[in-house]
Scaffold this motif. Sequence first.
Motif, mmCIF file in Angstrom:
data_model
loop_
_atom_site.group_PDB
_atom_site.id
_atom_site.type_symbol
_atom_site.label_atom_id
_atom_site.label_comp_id
_atom_site.label_asym_id
_atom_site.label_seq_id
_atom_site.Cartn_x
_atom_site.Cartn_y
_atom_site.Cartn_z
ATOM 1 N N ALA A 76 0.833 -1.204 0.000
ATOM 2 C CA ALA A 76 0.000 0.000 0.000
ATOM 3 C C ALA A 76 0.868 1.254 0.000
ATOM 4 O O ALA A 76 0.565 2.227 -0.700
ATOM 5 C CB ALA A 76 -0.929 -0.004 1.214
ATOM 6 N N SER A 77 1.959 1.228 0.748
ATOM 7 C CA SER A 77 2.879 2.374 0.749
ATOM 8 C C SER A 77 3.491 2.577 -0.634
ATOM 9 O O SER A 77 3.609 3.712 -1.105
ATOM 10 C CB SER A 77 3.995 2.167 1.777
ATOM 11 O OG SER A 77 3.473 2.114 3.061
ATOM 12 N N ALA A 78 3.866 1.479 -1.280
ATOM 13 C CA ALA A 78 4.434 1.575 -2.629
ATOM 14 C C ALA A 78 3.412 2.149 -3.603
ATOM 15 O O ALA A 78 3.751 2.998 -4.442
ATOM 16 C CB ALA A 78 4.907 0.205 -3.097
ATOM 17 N N ILE A 79 2.170 1.716 -3.487
ATOM 18 C CA ILE A 79 1.121 2.266 -4.350
ATOM 19 C C ILE A 79 0.983 3.759 -4.126
ATOM 20 O O ILE A 79 0.862 4.536 -5.080
ATOM 21 C CB ILE A 79 -0.223 1.545 -4.109
ATOM 22 C CG1 ILE A 79 -0.166 0.126 -4.668
ATOM 23 C CG2 ILE A 79 -1.385 2.312 -4.737
ATOM 24 C CD1 ILE A 79 -1.360 -0.722 -4.295
ATOM 25 N N CYS A 80 1.026 4.186 -2.877
ATOM 26 C CA CYS A 80 0.914 5.620 -2.569
ATOM 27 C C CYS A 80 2.067 6.415 -3.178
ATOM 28 O O CYS A 80 1.847 7.479 -3.770
ATOM 29 C CB CYS A 80 0.859 5.841 -1.065
ATOM 30 S SG CYS A 80 -0.659 5.257 -0.299
ATOM 31 N N CYS A 87 1.038 11.257 -10.447
ATOM 32 C CA CYS A 87 0.139 12.416 -10.499
ATOM 33 C C CYS A 87 0.899 13.722 -10.660
ATOM 34 O O CYS A 87 0.491 14.595 -11.432
ATOM 35 C CB CYS A 87 -0.727 12.458 -9.241
ATOM 36 S SG CYS A 87 -1.895 11.104 -9.153
ATOM 37 N N GLU A 88 2.007 13.853 -9.947
ATOM 38 C CA GLU A 88 2.786 15.085 -10.054
ATOM 39 C C GLU A 88 3.393 15.244 -11.452
ATOM 40 O O GLU A 88 3.430 16.341 -12.000
ATOM 41 C CB GLU A 88 3.868 15.127 -8.976
ATOM 42 C CG GLU A 88 3.324 15.232 -7.565
ATOM 43 C CD GLU A 88 2.451 16.463 -7.349
ATOM 44 O OE1 GLU A 88 2.748 17.541 -7.894
ATOM 45 O OE2 GLU A 88 1.454 16.327 -6.627
ATOM 46 N N ALA A 99 -4.048 13.009 -14.152
ATOM 47 C CA ALA A 99 -3.585 12.961 -12.761
ATOM 48 C C ALA A 99 -4.723 12.607 -11.819
ATOM 49 O O ALA A 99 -4.553 11.802 -10.896
ATOM 50 C CB ALA A 99 -2.962 14.300 -12.373
ATOM 51 N N SER A 100 -5.902 13.167 -12.050
ATOM 52 C CA SER A 100 -7.052 12.864 -11.197
ATOM 53 C C SER A 100 -7.468 11.412 -11.299
ATOM 54 O O SER A 100 -7.802 10.771 -10.298
ATOM 55 C CB SER A 100 -8.238 13.766 -11.576
ATOM 56 O OG SER A 100 -7.932 15.105 -11.311
ATOM 57 N N VAL A 101 -7.442 10.869 -12.515
ATOM 58 C CA VAL A 101 -7.794 9.463 -12.698
ATOM 59 C C VAL A 101 -6.743 8.567 -12.049
ATOM 60 O O VAL A 101 -7.080 7.544 -11.439
ATOM 61 C CB VAL A 101 -7.954 9.147 -14.204
ATOM 62 C CG1 VAL A 101 -8.117 7.667 -14.439
ATOM 63 C CG2 VAL A 101 -9.144 9.895 -14.766
ATOM 64 N N ALA A 102 -5.467 8.949 -12.137
ATOM 65 C CA ALA A 102 -4.403 8.159 -11.491
ATOM 66 C C ALA A 102 -4.598 8.164 -9.972
ATOM 67 O O ALA A 102 -4.400 7.134 -9.319
ATOM 68 C CB ALA A 102 -3.034 8.715 -11.865
ATOM 69 N N TRP A 105 -7.395 5.800 -9.181
ATOM 70 C CA TRP A 105 -6.932 4.417 -9.278
ATOM 71 C C TRP A 105 -6.112 4.042 -8.033
ATOM 72 O O TRP A 105 -6.295 2.962 -7.475
ATOM 73 C CB TRP A 105 -6.098 4.220 -10.540
ATOM 74 C CG TRP A 105 -5.594 2.823 -10.653
ATOM 75 C CD1 TRP A 105 -4.388 2.337 -10.222
ATOM 76 C CD2 TRP A 105 -6.298 1.698 -11.164
ATOM 77 N NE1 TRP A 105 -4.299 0.993 -10.465
ATOM 78 C CE2 TRP A 105 -5.464 0.568 -11.046
ATOM 79 C CE3 TRP A 105 -7.556 1.530 -11.734
ATOM 80 C CZ2 TRP A 105 -5.832 -0.687 -11.459
ATOM 81 C CZ3 TRP A 105 -7.925 0.267 -12.149
ATOM 82 C CH2 TRP A 105 -7.074 -0.820 -12.008
ATOM 83 N N GLY A 106 -5.210 4.903 -7.610
ATOM 84 C CA GLY A 106 -4.390 4.628 -6.437
ATOM 85 C C GLY A 106 -5.233 4.459 -5.183
ATOM 86 O O GLY A 106 -5.000 3.542 -4.384
ATOM 87 N N ARG A 107 -6.219 5.335 -5.007
ATOM 88 C CA ARG A 107 -7.104 5.214 -3.844
ATOM 89 C C ARG A 107 -7.883 3.900 -3.885
ATOM 90 O O ARG A 107 -8.046 3.222 -2.866
ATOM 91 C CB ARG A 107 -8.075 6.385 -3.800
ATOM 92 C CG ARG A 107 -7.420 7.681 -3.410
ATOM 93 C CD ARG A 107 -8.459 8.793 -3.313
ATOM 94 N NE ARG A 107 -7.776 10.056 -3.138
ATOM 95 C CZ ARG A 107 -7.984 11.128 -3.878
ATOM 96 N NH1 ARG A 107 -8.866 11.095 -4.863
ATOM 97 N NH2 ARG A 107 -7.319 12.229 -3.640
#
Length: 132
Positions: A76-80, A87-88, A99-102, A105-107
Amino acid sequence: MVENCFSVAVFCISSAIMAVLLKQHCQEQSMMTALVACIGVMCGFMLFIEPLLTDISDVFSQAGISESYMSLIFKASAICFVTQITCEICRDSGENAIASVAEMWGRGAVTFMSMPILKALIEKINEIMGQV
């Protein structure tokens, strides 16, 4: 440790300056410079944190937390981390919608991965409530 932080800061600032200068001439090379800098720092971070993983594993095992939960937390940390960098970079490229869609997806990925931990927590609460 502090020396490494200063080295990474100098590397990041130098890369940012190079990306800004390249942006005037070639947008694609500017984005690739930023991407390479991000990958370089992430690789350095992975090398830096690798020795600490053993210590963290020991703490988890002493606390009686399963290895599978520890694995989920690291994933989960790696995904974050990956989502934030993605996104940046998308925002720097002017692609706010991507970026918003990424981010979405991450959330979603972190939420999906947290379900086993949530189920275990609910089972533990039910177990405790059954004992009362």
